[in-house]
Motif scaffolding. Structure first.
Motif, PDB file in Angstrom:
ATOM      1  N   ARG A 152       1.089  -1.089   0.145  1.00 37.02           N
ATOM      2  CA  ARG A 152       0.228   0.112   0.521  1.00 37.02           C
ATOM      3  C   ARG A 152       0.961   1.352   0.310  1.00 37.02           C
ATOM      4  NH1 ARG A 152      -5.889  -1.340   1.233  1.00 37.02           N
ATOM      5  NH2 ARG A 152      -5.974  -3.212   1.608  1.00 37.02           N
ATOM      6  N   LEU A 153       1.590   1.131   0.776  1.00 40.68           N
ATOM      7  CA  LEU A 153       2.636   1.747   1.064  1.00 40.68           C
ATOM      8  C   LEU A 153       4.138   2.758  -0.609  1.00 40.68           C
ATOM      9  CD1 LEU A 153       4.154   2.008   4.668  1.00 40.68           C
ATOM     10  CD2 LEU A 153       2.572   3.845   3.624  1.00 40.68           C
ATOM     11  N   LEU A 154       4.167   1.750  -0.750  1.00 41.23           N
ATOM     12  CA  LEU A 154       4.890   1.945  -2.501  1.00 41.23           C
ATOM     13  C   LEU A 154       3.707   1.983  -3.476  1.00 41.23           C
ATOM     14  CD1 LEU A 154       7.638  -1.579  -2.486  1.00 41.23           C
ATOM     15  CD2 LEU A 154       7.619   0.835  -1.997  1.00 41.23           C
ATOM     16  N   TRP A 155       3.015   1.452  -3.605  1.00 42.10           N
ATOM     17  CA  TRP A 155       1.804   1.811  -4.387  1.00 42.10           C
ATOM     18  C   TRP A 155       1.391   3.098  -4.295  1.00 42.10           C
ATOM     19  CZ3 TRP A 155      -0.555  -2.404  -7.242  1.00 42.10           C
ATOM     20  CH2 TRP A 155      -1.310  -1.486  -8.304  1.00 42.10           C
ATOM     21  N   ARG A 156       0.865   4.214  -3.361  1.00 41.86           N
ATOM     22  CA  ARG A 156       0.796   5.452  -2.846  1.00 41.86           C
ATOM     23  C   ARG A 156       2.025   6.234  -3.705  1.00 41.86           C
ATOM     24  NH1 ARG A 156      -2.939   7.651   1.650  1.00 41.86           N
ATOM     25  NH2 ARG A 156      -2.696   8.939   1.071  1.00 41.86           N
ATOM     26  N   TRP A 157       3.384   5.549  -2.639  1.00 49.52           N
ATOM     27  CA  TRP A 157       4.227   6.620  -3.106  1.00 49.52           C
ATOM     28  C   TRP A 157       4.355   6.912  -4.912  1.00 49.52           C
ATOM     29  CZ3 TRP A 157       9.196   4.435  -5.314  1.00 49.52           C
ATOM     30  CH2 TRP A 157       9.973   5.279  -5.295  1.00 49.52           C
ATOM     31  N   GLN A 158       3.888   5.639  -5.442  1.00 47.56           N
ATOM     32  CA  GLN A 158       4.584   5.142  -7.090  1.00 47.56           C
ATOM     33  C   GLN A 158       3.899   6.120  -8.236  1.00 47.56           C
ATOM     34  OE1 GLN A 158       6.903   4.131  -9.272  1.00 47.56           O
ATOM     35  NE2 GLN A 158       6.170   4.574 -10.647  1.00 47.56           N
ATOM     36  N   VAL A 159       2.363   6.655  -7.679  1.00 47.27           N
ATOM     37  CA  VAL A 159       1.382   6.936  -7.944  1.00 47.27           C
ATOM     38  C   VAL A 159       1.401   8.558  -7.409  1.00 47.27           C
ATOM     39  CG1 VAL A 159      -1.547   8.000  -7.542  1.00 47.27           C
ATOM     40  CG2 VAL A 159      -0.601   5.293  -7.708  1.00 47.27           C
ATOM     41  N   SER A 160       1.825   8.861  -6.219  1.00 45.88           N
ATOM     42  CA  SER A 160       2.256  10.511  -6.159  1.00 45.88           C
ATOM     43  C   SER A 160       3.386  10.707  -6.822  1.00 45.88           C
ATOM     44  CB  SER A 160       2.565  10.272  -4.350  1.00 45.88           C
ATOM     45  OG  SER A 160       3.170  11.369  -4.556  1.00 45.88           O
ATOM     46  N   ARG A 161       4.443   9.820  -7.119  1.00 46.44           N
ATOM     47  CA  ARG A 161       5.410   9.861  -7.886  1.00 46.44           C
ATOM     48  C   ARG A 161       5.396  11.033  -9.587  1.00 46.44           C
ATOM     49  NH1 ARG A 161      10.013   5.859  -8.553  1.00 46.44           N
ATOM     50  NH2 ARG A 161      10.023   6.622 -10.566  1.00 46.44           N
ATOM     51  N   SER A 162       4.492  10.198  -9.482  1.00 49.95           N
ATOM     52  CA  SER A 162       3.821  10.059 -11.455  1.00 49.95           C
ATOM     53  C   SER A 162       2.547  10.989 -11.111  1.00 49.95           C
ATOM     54  CB  SER A 162       3.409   8.804 -12.118  1.00 49.95           C
ATOM     55  OG  SER A 162       1.779   8.246 -12.020  1.00 49.95           O
ATOM     56  N   TRP A 163       2.324  11.148 -10.647  1.00 53.71           N
ATOM     57  CA  TRP A 163       0.922  12.613 -10.707  1.00 53.71           C
ATOM     58  C   TRP A 163       2.636  13.889 -10.187  1.00 53.71           C
ATOM     59  CZ3 TRP A 163      -3.735  14.097 -10.156  1.00 53.71           C
ATOM     60  CH2 TRP A 163      -4.810  13.571 -10.733  1.00 53.71           C
TER      61      TRP A 163
END
Length: 179
Positions: A152-163
Motif C-alpha cells: 500500500r505504501l509503495l503503491w501510494r508513493w509510486q502514484v504520487s511520484r507519477s502525479w
C-alpha cells in the motif's frame, strides 16, 4: 504505475483455463474479480500469499487460491507468492519459524543437525511440531501485515511520484508555449 509492471508478468486467464491440468479450476480462474490489479487487491494478495507461504503444510497453493477467492484479491499474485517457500528456502524459513515458536513458548530450541533428513524430522516431530506451528502462524501473520502495508505504501508513493512527474511535464509544456 505498479499496475503496468505487474500486468507485464501475469499470465492471461484464458491461457490458464485452456491448460488441461487446471481445468478443474476454470470457474475460479475465470472470475474476472480475481484478476483485478488495484492497490487493495494487490496488497491483500500479498497478505494471502505470504500467509499461506509460511504455513508448514502441503497444498499451500490451494490454500492461497481459496484465500484469494475469500478475500476477493488478485489470484495469480496470491498463488505465486507461495513460492517464497520453495525447495531451496523452505528448510531455512521453517527452521526460523521453529526457533521463533520455541522462543515464544520459552523452551530451548533444538539445533539443526549438520545433515537434515526425513528420518531426523520424523523422530523429533512430536517435540518440533508445537513450536513450529506457533512460530509459523506468528510469522505468517507478521508477514501478511507487513506485506500488505508495504504494498500500500509503495503503491501510494509510486502514484504520487507519477502525479508529480506529470504535473512537471504539463508545467514545462505550458511554459514552453508561452515563450
Amino acid at each position: 504505475m505498479p499496475r503496468r509492471l505487474l500486468q507485464r508478468y501475469m499470465p492471461h486467464p484464458d491461457a490458464l483455463r485452456r491448460q488441461r491440468s487446471l481445468r478443474f479450476m476454470s470457474a475460479l480462474i475465470g472470475d474476472p474479480a480475481l484478476w483485478v490489479l488495484s492497490r487493495r487487491s494487490v496488497a491483500n494478495a500479498f497478505s494471502v500469499g505470504l500467509f499461506s507461504a509460511m504455513l508448514p503444510i502441503p497444498l499451500q497453493m490451494a490454500i492461497a487460491a481459496g484465500g484469494a477467492k475469500l478475500a476477493r484479491c488478485n489470484l495469480p499474485l496470491s498463488v505465486g507468492l507461495v513460492w517464497v517457500t520453495n525447495p531451496l528456502t523452505m528448510p531455512l524459513i521453517f527452521y526460523a519459524n521453529y526457533r521463533l515458536g520455541a522462543w515464544l513458548m520459552n523452551i530451548p530450541g533444538r539445533e539443526a543437525p549438520e545433515r537434515l533428513s526425513p528420518h531426523w524430522v520424523a523422530e523429533r516431530l512430536g517435540d518440533i511440531l508445537p513450536a513450529l506451528a506457533l512460530g509459523s502462524v506468528v510469522m505468517a501473520v507478521i508477514l501478511a501485515l507487513v506485506g500488505n502495508l508495504a504494498v500500500r505504501l509503495l503503491w501510494r508513493w509510486q502514484v504520487s511520484r507519477s502525479w508529480k512527474a506529470r504535473h512537471r511535464r504539463r508545467r514545462r509544456t505550458c511554459c514552453d508555449e508561452t515563450l
